[in-house]
Design an enzyme around this catalytic site. Structure first.
Site, PDB file in Angstrom:
ATOM      1  N   GLU A 104     -11.988  25.819  58.660  1.00 28.80           N
ATOM      2  CA  GLU A 104     -11.272  26.873  57.921  1.00 28.80           C
ATOM      3  C   GLU A 104     -11.602  26.838  56.433  1.00 28.80           C
ATOM      4  OE1 GLU A 104      -7.034  26.759  58.924  1.00 28.80           O
ATOM      5  OE2 GLU A 104      -7.605  26.294  60.971  1.00 28.80           O
TER       6      GLU A 104
ATOM      7  N   THR B 202     -19.844  40.355  72.808  1.00 32.16           N
ATOM      8  CA  THR B 202     -19.992  41.427  71.818  1.00 32.16           C
ATOM      9  C   THR B 202     -18.578  41.960  71.629  1.00 32.16           C
ATOM     10  OG1 THR B 202     -20.344  43.179  73.436  1.00 32.16           O
ATOM     11  CG2 THR B 202     -22.328  42.071  72.641  1.00 32.16           C
ATOM     12  N   HIS B 203     -18.208  42.329  70.425  1.00 28.79           N
ATOM     13  CA  HIS B 203     -16.823  42.740  70.112  1.00 28.79           C
ATOM     14  C   HIS B 203     -15.837  41.627  70.474  1.00 28.79           C
ATOM     15  CE1 HIS B 203     -18.509  46.863  69.982  1.00 28.79           C
ATOM     16  NE2 HIS B 203     -19.172  46.466  71.062  1.00 28.79           N
TER      17      HIS B 203
ATOM     18  N   ASN C  86      -5.673  20.216  63.789  1.00 32.16           N
ATOM     19  CA  ASN C  86      -6.144  21.492  63.233  1.00 32.16           C
ATOM     20  C   ASN C  86      -7.602  21.439  62.757  1.00 32.16           C
ATOM     21  OD1 ASN C  86      -3.635  22.732  63.587  1.00 32.16           O
ATOM     22  ND2 ASN C  86      -2.886  21.892  61.646  1.00 32.16           N
TER      23      ASN C  86
ATOM     24  N   ASN D  69     -32.184  28.823  22.432  1.00 32.76           N
ATOM     25  CA  ASN D  69     -32.307  29.866  23.464  1.00 32.76           C
ATOM     26  C   ASN D  69     -33.380  29.526  24.500  1.00 32.76           C
ATOM     27  OD1 ASN D  69     -30.430  31.080  21.912  1.00 32.76           O
ATOM     28  ND2 ASN D  69     -31.735  32.751  21.170  1.00 32.76           N
TER      29      ASN D  69
ATOM     30  N   TYR E 175     -31.132  37.089  23.781  1.00 27.32           N
ATOM     31  CA  TYR E 175     -30.038  36.180  24.122  1.00 27.32           C
ATOM     32  C   TYR E 175     -28.702  36.736  23.628  1.00 27.32           C
ATOM     33  CZ  TYR E 175     -26.993  32.122  24.360  1.00 27.32           C
ATOM     34  OH  TYR E 175     -25.942  31.290  24.648  1.00 27.32           O
TER      35      TYR E 175
ATOM     36  N   SER F  55      -0.479  18.157  61.423  1.00 26.76           N
ATOM     37  CA  SER F  55       0.578  18.953  60.808  1.00 26.76           C
ATOM     38  C   SER F  55       1.723  18.037  60.403  1.00 26.76           C
ATOM     39  CB  SER F  55       1.067  19.998  61.815  1.00 26.76           C
ATOM     40  OG  SER F  55       2.395  20.385  61.513  1.00 26.76           O
TER      41      SER F  55
ATOM     42  N   LYS G  39      -0.138  18.831  66.790  1.00 21.48           N
ATOM     43  CA  LYS G  39      -1.250  19.594  66.238  1.00 21.48           C
ATOM     44  C   LYS G  39      -2.451  18.768  65.810  1.00 21.48           C
ATOM     45  CE  LYS G  39      -0.621  23.561  64.534  1.00 21.48           C
ATOM     46  NZ  LYS G  39      -1.227  24.817  64.834  1.00 21.48           N
TER      47      LYS G  39
ATOM     48  N   SER H 280     -19.623  24.343  24.836  1.00 22.83           N
ATOM     49  CA  SER H 280     -20.045  24.281  26.239  1.00 22.83           C
ATOM     50  C   SER H 280     -20.340  22.846  26.674  1.00 22.83           C
ATOM     51  CB  SER H 280     -21.286  25.168  26.460  1.00 22.83           C
ATOM     52  OG  SER H 280     -22.326  24.793  25.575  1.00 22.83           O
TER      53      SER H 280
ATOM     54  N   GLN I 186     -23.809  32.042  28.285  1.00 27.48           N
ATOM     55  CA  GLN I 186     -23.269  30.695  28.456  1.00 27.48           C
ATOM     56  C   GLN I 186     -22.362  30.647  29.691  1.00 27.48           C
ATOM     57  OE1 GLN I 186     -22.232  28.189  24.991  1.00 27.48           O
ATOM     58  NE2 GLN I 186     -20.107  28.409  25.675  1.00 27.48           N
TER      59      GLN I 186
ATOM     60  N   LYS J  23     -23.073  29.067  33.447  1.00 28.33           N
ATOM     61  CA  LYS J  23     -23.073  27.671  33.888  1.00 28.33           C
ATOM     62  C   LYS J  23     -21.959  27.295  34.848  1.00 28.33           C
ATOM     63  CE  LYS J  23     -25.774  26.674  30.050  1.00 28.33           C
ATOM     64  NZ  LYS J  23     -25.686  28.111  29.675  1.00 28.33           N
TER      65      LYS J  23
END
Ligand code: ARG
Length: 459
Positions: free
Chosen positions: A289, A154-155, A284, A109, A316, A276, A282, A22, A321, A324
């Protein structure tokens, strides 16, 4: 170097060594590991388990290791299994026999449980700072936009008019709850597991509360078996981070919509946009996003760890492990998400006239027209029906309610009078809404003052 060669007669298979190690990822908490070891030997000496000379030599050795790691003189090669073995091996190499006493009364541990807690606690403190900056940015937008009218949805359909300050006030609440959740996660986890040994404590007379104090924990944990098996605090953090990401993702989604040519409520700054490769026109909203997209991997970390933990018997198990890499990934990801959102918000321009024009369309004042009738003693259900017919007429004749003649109003209900225009004006619709938490100027001023005070108290 291995910490456990004695009972083995054969060398570990290379594949197994690579699979088991690790160090390639837990080296990131070398500072916490060294800090924990210094506290441990300080306590061992206080309890006369080590001599003060041994303590001093160990501490000096540990500090020189930290310094060399920081200067780039000591590299994390593949000779050690994990950060704990790495530090101990180098300590022994540097100071000889005294170094072999570092691990007295300790197991990896409780050591890893401690390191991870120290690392996460530092992480939480950074998240609090980042959220504080984001909250300040949101509050800034609120202060500047108390009378920036816009449609509320709304919606995703225009519903009632509101203000940009009110809309961002909702995000202030979300990020404030996020902050609060981190504070409570930190409080619950702030107990030291060191001195729990493998799981059953030890026969040495360790002073666990003293170590806890040295490491700024409230106190030591209560049950040694739980101490080495508990990863709840990580799950809580990952859950806190998932909720933060979800909030950032919702805001990103709104920014993406507002940035379309159809809305044009906002303009992204060039420094926070991308182009783009084929379409020259463009610009963007890639950053918004990506914030939305990366939320998925944060949820992934939470679900992965929940799944890794679900069948583990006490105490343990090596499965742990796995806590992490997923935690580190979520921590790194969410740190950049918050920073980018703050930067994007501070550089973004709001198009006030587009927002106001949009608020005027779509019959967003229909509720207020109904309320007008109610104030003239029409029952709300009847008022709803009458205004429904007004809207239908408006759609058929392509007219907003504000543009109806009084005669057109009266054709549908005699109750309407010329004060209807004032009652359904955009200004009235927003400014008269002064219930607690509403967008009216009086209410939003109060909300902003309260938010300022709250923010100040977080400092
Ligand atoms: N690298 C291990 C982990 O992250 C450290 C603890 C090892 N303990 C053990 N009994 N094998 O969990």
């Amino acid at each position: 170097m291995k910490l456990w060669g004695g009972r083995f007669t054969k060398k570990t298979n290379k594949l197994v060594e690579n699979f088991n190690e690790s160090l390639s990822f837990d080296h990131r908490f070398y500072k916490q590991d060294i800090r924990g070891s210094i506290a441990h030997v300080t306590m061992l000496a206080k309890q006369n388990i080590l001599s003060s000379d041994e303590r001093d030599r160990i501490i000096e050795g540990l500090k020189s290791i930290e310094e060399d790691i920081e200067k780039g003189n000591l590299r994390f090669d593949d000779s050690s299994e994990d950060i704990h073995s790495f530090v101990e091996a180098h300590l022994i190499e540097r100071i000889g026999d005294a170094g072999k006493k570092l691990h007295t009364g300790r197991s990896r541990n409780d050591q890893v449980a401690l390191d991870m807690k120290l690392y996460i606690r530092d992480g939480i403190d950074t998240f609090k700072e980042l959220l504080y900056e984001l909250l300040s940015e949101v509050l800034h937008i609120m202060e500047d936009n108390r009378s920036t009218y816009m449609p509320g949805f709304t919606h995703l359909q225009k519903a009632q008019p509101t203000t940009l300050a009110h809309h961002f006030g909702a995000y202030f609440e979300m990020f404030l709850r996020d902050y609060d959740r981190l504070v409570s996660t930190r409080k619950r986890m702030n107990l030291s597991p060191l001195g729990s040994g493998a799981f059953a404590g030890t026969t040495y007379e360790l002073d666990r509360d003293y170590v806890a104090d040295l490491l700024d924990f409230d106190t030591a944990t209560r049950n040694s078996m739980d101490s080495v098996s508990d990863r709840d605090y990580l799950l809580e953090l990952l859950s806190d981070l998932s909720i933060i990401s979800m909030h950032l993702s919702r805001l990103s989604e709104e920014i993406i919509i507002w940035n379309t040519d159809e809305y044009r409520f906002v303009e992204m700054d060039d420094t926070y946009s991308t182009g783009s490769s084929i379409m020259p026109q463009k610009k963007n909203p890639d950053i918004a996003e990506l914030i939305r997209g990366k939320t998925g991997r944060v949820y992934g970390s939470l679900i992965s760890l929940l799944t890794a933990m679900k069948g583990l018997p006490l105490a343990y198990n090596k499965d742990m492990q796995e806590d992490k890499e997923m935690s580190f990934d979520a921590i790194d990801t969410v740190k950049s998400l918050i920073k980018l959102m703050s930067g994007m918000l501070s550089s973004m321009k709001f198009n006030h006239s587009r927002m106001e024009a949009s608020a005027k369309g779509g019959f967003t004042n229909a509720t207020d027209a109904a309320d007008y009738l109610v104030k003239k003693n029409v029952a709300f259900r009847d008022a709803h029906e009458i205004v429904g017919r007004l809207v239908l007429y408006g759609i058929e004749h392509n007219k907003a309610l504000d543009d109806f003649t009084l005669e057109e109003f009266k054709n549908i209900s005699e109750v309407f009078d010329k004060d209807i225009y004032e009652a359904i004006s955009l200004k009235t619709c927003v400014e008269k809404r002064n219930t607690k938490g509403a967008p009216g100027l009086e209410a939003i001023n109060k909300e902003i003052e309260d938010s300022k005070r709250i923010l100040e108290s977080l400092k």
